[in-house]
Motif scaffolding. Structure first.
Motif, mmCIF file in Angstrom:
data_model
loop_
_atom_site.group_PDB
_atom_site.id
_atom_site.type_symbol
_atom_site.label_atom_id
_atom_site.label_comp_id
_atom_site.label_asym_id
_atom_site.label_seq_id
_atom_site.Cartn_x
_atom_site.Cartn_y
_atom_site.Cartn_z
ATOM 1 N N SER A 37 0.816 -1.222 0.000
ATOM 2 C CA SER A 37 0.000 0.000 0.000
ATOM 3 C C SER A 37 0.848 1.270 0.000
ATOM 4 O O SER A 37 0.383 2.327 -0.427
ATOM 5 C CB SER A 37 -0.944 0.001 1.202
ATOM 6 N N SER A 38 2.085 1.172 0.474
ATOM 7 C CA SER A 38 2.981 2.328 0.536
ATOM 8 C C SER A 38 4.423 1.823 0.637
ATOM 9 O O SER A 38 4.654 0.631 0.886
ATOM 10 C CB SER A 38 2.664 3.185 1.764
ATOM 11 N N PHE A 39 5.370 2.728 0.484
ATOM 12 C CA PHE A 39 6.773 2.340 0.632
ATOM 13 C C PHE A 39 7.064 1.860 2.053
ATOM 14 O O PHE A 39 7.686 0.804 2.225
ATOM 15 C CB PHE A 39 7.685 3.498 0.228
ATOM 16 N N PRO A 40 6.599 2.580 3.097
ATOM 17 C CA PRO A 40 6.831 2.058 4.450
ATOM 18 C C PRO A 40 6.205 0.679 4.670
ATOM 19 O O PRO A 40 6.808 -0.167 5.351
ATOM 20 C CB PRO A 40 6.197 3.110 5.366
ATOM 21 N N ALA A 41 5.048 0.410 4.099
ATOM 22 C CA ALA A 41 4.424 -0.910 4.233
ATOM 23 C C ALA A 41 5.292 -1.967 3.548
ATOM 24 O O ALA A 41 5.461 -3.081 4.072
ATOM 25 C CB ALA A 41 3.021 -0.907 3.649
ATOM 26 N N ALA A 42 5.858 -1.638 2.402
ATOM 27 C CA ALA A 42 6.733 -2.573 1.692
ATOM 28 C C ALA A 42 7.956 -2.903 2.547
ATOM 29 O O ALA A 42 8.352 -4.068 2.657
ATOM 30 C CB ALA A 42 7.153 -1.986 0.345
ATOM 31 N N ASP A 61 16.078 -13.525 -2.552
ATOM 32 C CA ASP A 61 16.541 -12.340 -3.270
ATOM 33 C C ASP A 61 15.335 -11.415 -3.328
ATOM 34 O O ASP A 61 14.230 -11.848 -3.688
ATOM 35 C CB ASP A 61 16.997 -12.696 -4.685
ATOM 36 N N ILE A 62 15.521 -10.158 -2.936
ATOM 37 C CA ILE A 62 14.414 -9.202 -2.882
ATOM 38 C C ILE A 62 14.790 -7.966 -3.673
ATOM 39 O O ILE A 62 15.842 -7.370 -3.446
ATOM 40 C CB ILE A 62 14.086 -8.797 -1.425
ATOM 41 N N ASP A 63 13.909 -7.570 -4.572
ATOM 42 C CA ASP A 63 14.060 -6.328 -5.332
ATOM 43 C C ASP A 63 12.957 -5.386 -4.868
ATOM 44 O O ASP A 63 11.772 -5.744 -4.902
ATOM 45 C CB ASP A 63 13.928 -6.610 -6.833
ATOM 46 N N ILE A 64 13.341 -4.196 -4.406
ATOM 47 C CA ILE A 64 12.371 -3.211 -3.921
ATOM 48 C C ILE A 64 12.354 -2.027 -4.884
ATOM 49 O O ILE A 64 13.393 -1.409 -5.122
ATOM 50 C CB ILE A 64 12.748 -2.706 -2.514
ATOM 51 N N ARG A 65 11.185 -1.748 -5.430
ATOM 52 C CA ARG A 65 10.987 -0.590 -6.315
ATOM 53 C C ARG A 65 9.767 0.158 -5.815
ATOM 54 O O ARG A 65 8.639 -0.217 -6.136
ATOM 55 C CB ARG A 65 10.746 -1.033 -7.764
ATOM 56 N N THR A 68 6.641 -1.810 -4.909
ATOM 57 C CA THR A 68 6.661 -3.117 -5.557
ATOM 58 C C THR A 68 7.826 -3.936 -5.028
ATOM 59 O O THR A 68 8.979 -3.496 -5.051
ATOM 60 C CB THR A 68 6.782 -2.969 -7.080
ATOM 61 N N LEU A 69 7.497 -5.136 -4.550
ATOM 62 C CA LEU A 69 8.500 -6.072 -4.063
ATOM 63 C C LEU A 69 8.513 -7.287 -4.980
ATOM 64 O O LEU A 69 7.455 -7.816 -5.318
ATOM 65 C CB LEU A 69 8.156 -6.543 -2.647
ATOM 66 N N ARG A 70 9.691 -7.715 -5.357
ATOM 67 C CA ARG A 70 9.812 -8.951 -6.136
ATOM 68 C C ARG A 70 10.720 -9.894 -5.372
ATOM 69 O O ARG A 70 11.858 -9.543 -5.025
ATOM 70 C CB ARG A 70 10.400 -8.681 -7.519
#
Length: 100
Positions: A37-42, A61-65, A68-70
């Motif tokens: 829902s938000s960057f802090p939530a991610a 492996d985590i990609d944060i954009r 969006t988390l992958r």
């Protein structure tokens, strides 16, 4: 036996993925993309998963954009998918549902 996790067979991987509908097979790994829902939530989701990963001694492996988390899971030491990957995937799903 060394205690290392064993690579799963194709049938075992297919069966495990049926229980994890948000995950997709990509070669020797499984992946999931999440919109928070938000960057802090991610970041809270990632922080929750970091604690679990340390407890398991198995790390995604985590990609944060932004929001969006992958996540990409595979057992690097074995060169493919093991039960550890599917256990951690389930725990990631729990963290995402909780919104950490």
């Amino acid at each position: 036996m060394s205690g290392r996790p064993a690579l799963l067979t194709e049938d075992e991987i297919t069966a495990a993925l049926t229980a994890l509908p948000d995950w997709t097979r990509e070669g020797d790994s499984i992946t999931r993309t999440v919109e928070a829902s938000s960057f802090p939530a991610a970041i809270r989701i990632v922080d929750s998963i970091a604690v679990t990963s340390e407890q398991m001694d198995h790390h995604p492996d985590i990609d944060i954009r932004w929001r969006t988390l992958r996540f990409v899971l595979l057992t690097h030491s074995e060169g493919g998918l093991t039960s550890l990957d599917f256990t951690l995937a389930g725990k990631i799903d729990e963290a995402v549902r909780a919104g950490a």
